[in-house]
Enzyme design. Structure first.
Site, short mmCIF file in Angstrom:
data_model
loop_
_atom_site.label_atom_id
_atom_site.label_comp_id
_atom_site.label_asym_id
_atom_site.label_seq_id
_atom_site.Cartn_x
_atom_site.Cartn_y
_atom_site.Cartn_z
N GLU A 1 0.85 -1.15 -0.06
CA GLU A 1 0.03 -0.05 -0.03
C GLU A 1 0.84 1.14 -0.04
O GLU A 1 0.63 2.27 -0.60
CB GLU A 1 -0.92 -0.09 1.07
CG GLU A 1 -1.74 1.31 1.35
CD GLU A 1 -2.81 1.34 0.52
OE1 GLU A 1 -3.53 2.36 0.27
OE2 GLU A 1 -2.98 0.39 -0.46
N ASP A 2 1.85 1.23 0.69
CA ASP A 2 2.59 2.54 1.10
C ASP A 2 4.13 2.53 0.62
O ASP A 2 4.80 3.69 0.78
CB ASP A 2 2.65 2.81 2.47
CG ASP A 2 1.19 3.13 3.12
OD1 ASP A 2 0.47 3.72 2.32
OD2 ASP A 2 1.07 2.65 4.29
#
Length: 757
Positions: A76-77
């Site tokens: 996700e990051d």
């Protein structure tokens, strides 16, 4: 920040055979990927996955779960990919991380339709592997612990999402400690004033009742030890959120709450639980109605314990929970307590055999894949998340768990949807009861069925379970569609018969498209539901068939106002108006040519009251008959060759008049039923003018009342009051056929003959 070797040591403390290489590789990979990223608090971002991993070590989860905790934000990051995770750590870990990534992108506090769809995705991701849920709950717990550094609007959104979804989900999985902390953290954000008031009071209590708590704890330990039970007794104060909900439910002040102290008694065996209960009940006064045996009948989330409340030193109430060590472990950790996870096994069938909580999760997944609408699914899932249960039995001894407040309707639908749809009555412990009766634990419930019965729409307001409400709504929707289809088919049939024509499948398709419908079925339903008017249908049919029609001008009474409304001699309560496009059939035209100031007016047998929307129907040589817009008679007249006339109320200066109308209801066949109904109607200041009743079964009667009310508001008050009365069901305004039953049975006394002088 926890170091690499410290994490490995935490896992080795409960799993000496841990895969140290896997944990080290996940630690280094996640730390490198997050690099210099910072959290809102200013801490290194990598501190977050480390804390999530630490929470999971407290739950004693397997190596794969700990590795996933370290990796859960990488896709996700960071620039990490699913393929890379699969290659380095295997497809099992990659799948869990990917499931968590999909959940992270969901917004669960949005408009209802989007919220329902996101909740579907959340539960689908969880169903693939329950470790997805366990890691997500740990992730949410750490985020809630550090929520103070977020902007206020984001804090409230996350707290609402936690209170609505994640805390109940943790509770459903039996993870009570995590649920309690999530609820309290969300409570602090959403209602800070209430949170502070309760926590301040709890702090005072800890010092104020310290001696009392110590005394009760010592006495309990000594009494149990004296009878040979080696028990571990601990005291606790209830959580702020549970105290707040109890205050709200009981509508009392904080100072009036007397049982905020609880004790846990951990004993070696199940037999010791019941021995300890006997000792407690022998030596202390017991608060009536507070005993619950969840060992004999476990909760839906595998929780097992004995609950009782005693009056201790200084008349202080104390709640006791008596359980074994194994029960305590499951009560604290829930689904995470099952050894299955520690062994790294994820076989769904094995988990289902060991955990009722996961059985619930799978049943919820099966419901959402059954094609229900998004709003139905959202209501179903939220109701299932929040329910508190009662336990009832079928006559054959099958146990059915239902939420508090459930009725025989919920019980029937819990058995099977077909049983719910055909339910017409119920017996509780051998006694016939109304379907609105709330069930209690231990009730034996027998459902009375009629294969020709279908659930009425008002059942939706009675049902307590999401499953029952969704099934009722679906059945009502299908009934409405069937009626609408039949009515639409009738409308088209009458129109075509009048024109001496027909429509083949190709022409039906063209007609449907012209009226904005995808096909014949949808067209007929839309016609029956009134979404397409008879005039529009008539126009399009003429175009499809290539028929040209010349309209004859109709002479109408002169209106008394520019809007076209006019009065008639027969009544001073209504005003009338001919629609701009009157019906074009020969009988409708003939009727309108007879319309003049002396035309007679009658009201439909079921009656109309101020507040009703009205319509008038007229045929040649007959009066105008005024119907309420909901009248069942209108469905048969919808496309008949009759004149439809607009009608409105005109009661200026005559608002205090009473108006007759007819209502219908089903009541239990027992002494006092009629008196009960009469009392309710009188309490609403309505007058009973006439009534009939007929037996529908040995256990139930149908009552038809003609009552007099001022307006629709008073009539609604009567109907709602009757719906709340015990033993009365299916309360509604009467059909035309029911209303005519009053006329057929009306009795006229014979004239008295004068005696001769």
């Amino acid at each position: 920040m926890m170091r690499q070797y410290e994490l490995v040591e935490r896992v080795q403390a409960y799993n000496p055979n841990t895969d140290e290489a896997l944990l080290n590789k996940a630690y280094v990979y996640a730390m490198q990927k997050h690099g210099t990223q910072k959290r809102a608090s200013g801490d290194p971002y990598f501190a977050h996955p480390l804390e999530v991993a630490a929470i999971l070590t407290d739950l004693k989860l397997d190596d794969a779960s700990i590795a996933v905790a370290l990796l859960h934000d990488t896709i996700e990051d960071t620039d990490a990919t699913r393929a890379e995770i699969d290659q380095l750590f295997g497809p099992e870990i990659g799948a869990i991380v990917d499931g968590l990534t999909k959940i992270e992108r969901l917004q669960l506090v949005t408009r209802e339709e989007a919220q329902a769809e996101n909740l579907r995705k959340l539960l689908l991701a969880i169903s693939a592997d329950v470790r997805v849920l366990l890691v997500k709950l740990a992730d949410r717990l750490h985020n809630m612990r550090t929520l103070d550094f977020m902007p206020e609007n984001k804090r409230k959104r996350i707290a609402t999402e936690t209170m609505d979804i994640y805390a109940p989900l943790a509770g459903r999985m039996g993870m009570q400690d995590m649920r309690q902390e999530l609820e309290d953290l969300a409570f602090r954000v959403l209602q800070p004033d209430h949170y502070k008031a309760i926590t301040d009071r709890l702090d005072e209590m800890k010092s104020e009742f310290a001696d009392t708590i110590k005394t009760i704890k010592t006495e309990l330990s000594e009494k149990l030890k004296g009878d040979g039970i080696d028990a571990l007794v601990s005291a606790r104060v209830k959580s702020p959120w549970s105290i707040f909900t109890k205050i709200e439910r009981k509508q009392i002040a904080l100072e009036q709450l007397s049982d905020m102290i609880g004790f846990r008694v951990i004993v070696p065996t199940v037999a010791d639980c019941y021995r300890a209960l006997g000792i407690v009940h022998t030596n202390w006064k017991v608060v009536p109605g507070r005993f619950k045996d969840y060992i004999s009948v476990p909760k839906h989330n595998d929780y097992r314990s004995i609950h009782t409340t005693i009056v201790g030193v200084g008349r202080q109430r104390a709640e006791l929970q008596i359980r074994t060590e194994e029960m305590h472990r499951i009560a604290e950790l829930g689904i995470a307590a099952h050894a299955l996870y520690k062994e790294g096994a994820t076989d769904i069938h094995k988990i289902e055999n060991e955990s009722k909580a996961f059985v619930w999760l799978r049943s919820t997944i099966s419901h959402l894949t059954a094609g229900s609408s998004t709003e139905d699914f959202l209501e179903y899932t939220k109701l299932e998340l929040f329910q508190d249960q009662v336990f009832c039995f079928t006559p054959r001894g099958r146990l059915i768990a239902l939420p508090r407040g459930a009725t025989p309707i919920d019980f029937a639908y819990a058995l099977h949807t077909d049983i719910g749809d055909t339910c017409v009555g119920a017996k509780i412990n051998g006694q016939i009861v109304p379907l609105v009766t709330q069930l209690r634990s231990g009730d034996e419930v027998e459902i009375i069925r009629d294969q020709n019965h279908l659930p009425p729409s008002n059942w939706e307001t009675i049902a307590a379970t999401g499953k029952a409400r969704a099934a009722i709504r679906r059945a009502v929707r299908l009934q409405a569609q069937a009626r609408a289809y039949a009515l639409g088919e009738h409308m088209v049939s009458i129109l075509l018969e009048r024109e001496g024509s027909g429509l083949d499948d190709g022409e039906f398709k063209v007609l449907a498209e012209a009226l904005g419908q995808p096909g014949k079925r949808e067209l007929l339903i839309a016609l029956g539901e009134g979404k397409i008017t008879g005039e529009d249908l008539d126009t399009q049919v003429m175009e499809v068939k290539g028929i040209k029609r010349r309209r004859k001008k109709i002479d109408l009474p002169v209106p008394d106002k520019a809007e076209g409304w006019f009065a008639l001699k027969a009544t001073d309560e209504f005003r009338f108006r001919v629609p701009g496009n009157p019906r074009s059939g020969p009988r409708a035209k003939a009727a309108l040519t007879q319309l003049d100031f002396n035309t007679r007016v009658e009201v439909s047998p079921e009656g109309v009251v101020p507040g009703d929307r009205l319509v008038g129907i007229m045929t040649p040589d007959t009066p105008i008959i005024i119907y309420p817009i909901h009248s069942d008679a209108l469905s048969e007249l919808y496309d008949s060759d009759v004149a439809w006339i607009d009608v409105r109320w005109d009661l200026a200066g005559r608002e205090d008049r009473d108006h007759p109308c007819v209502i219908s209801m089903q009541a239990q066949n027992k002494p006092g039923s009629l008196a009960q109904i009469s009392t309710v109607i009188a309490a609403c200041e309505a007058n009973i003018h006439n009534l009939v009743m007929r037996m529908e079964s040995p256990d139930f009667h149908r009552f038809i009342f003609q009552i007099e009310v001022r307006d629709l508001a008073q009539l609604t008050d009567v109907l709602n009051s009757l719906k709340l009365a015990a033993g009365i069901s299916d309360v509604q305004r009467a059909t035309v056929a029911e209303a005519r039953a009053l006329d057929r049975l009306e009795w006229t006394a014979p004239e008295r003959q004068e005696e001769p002088a």
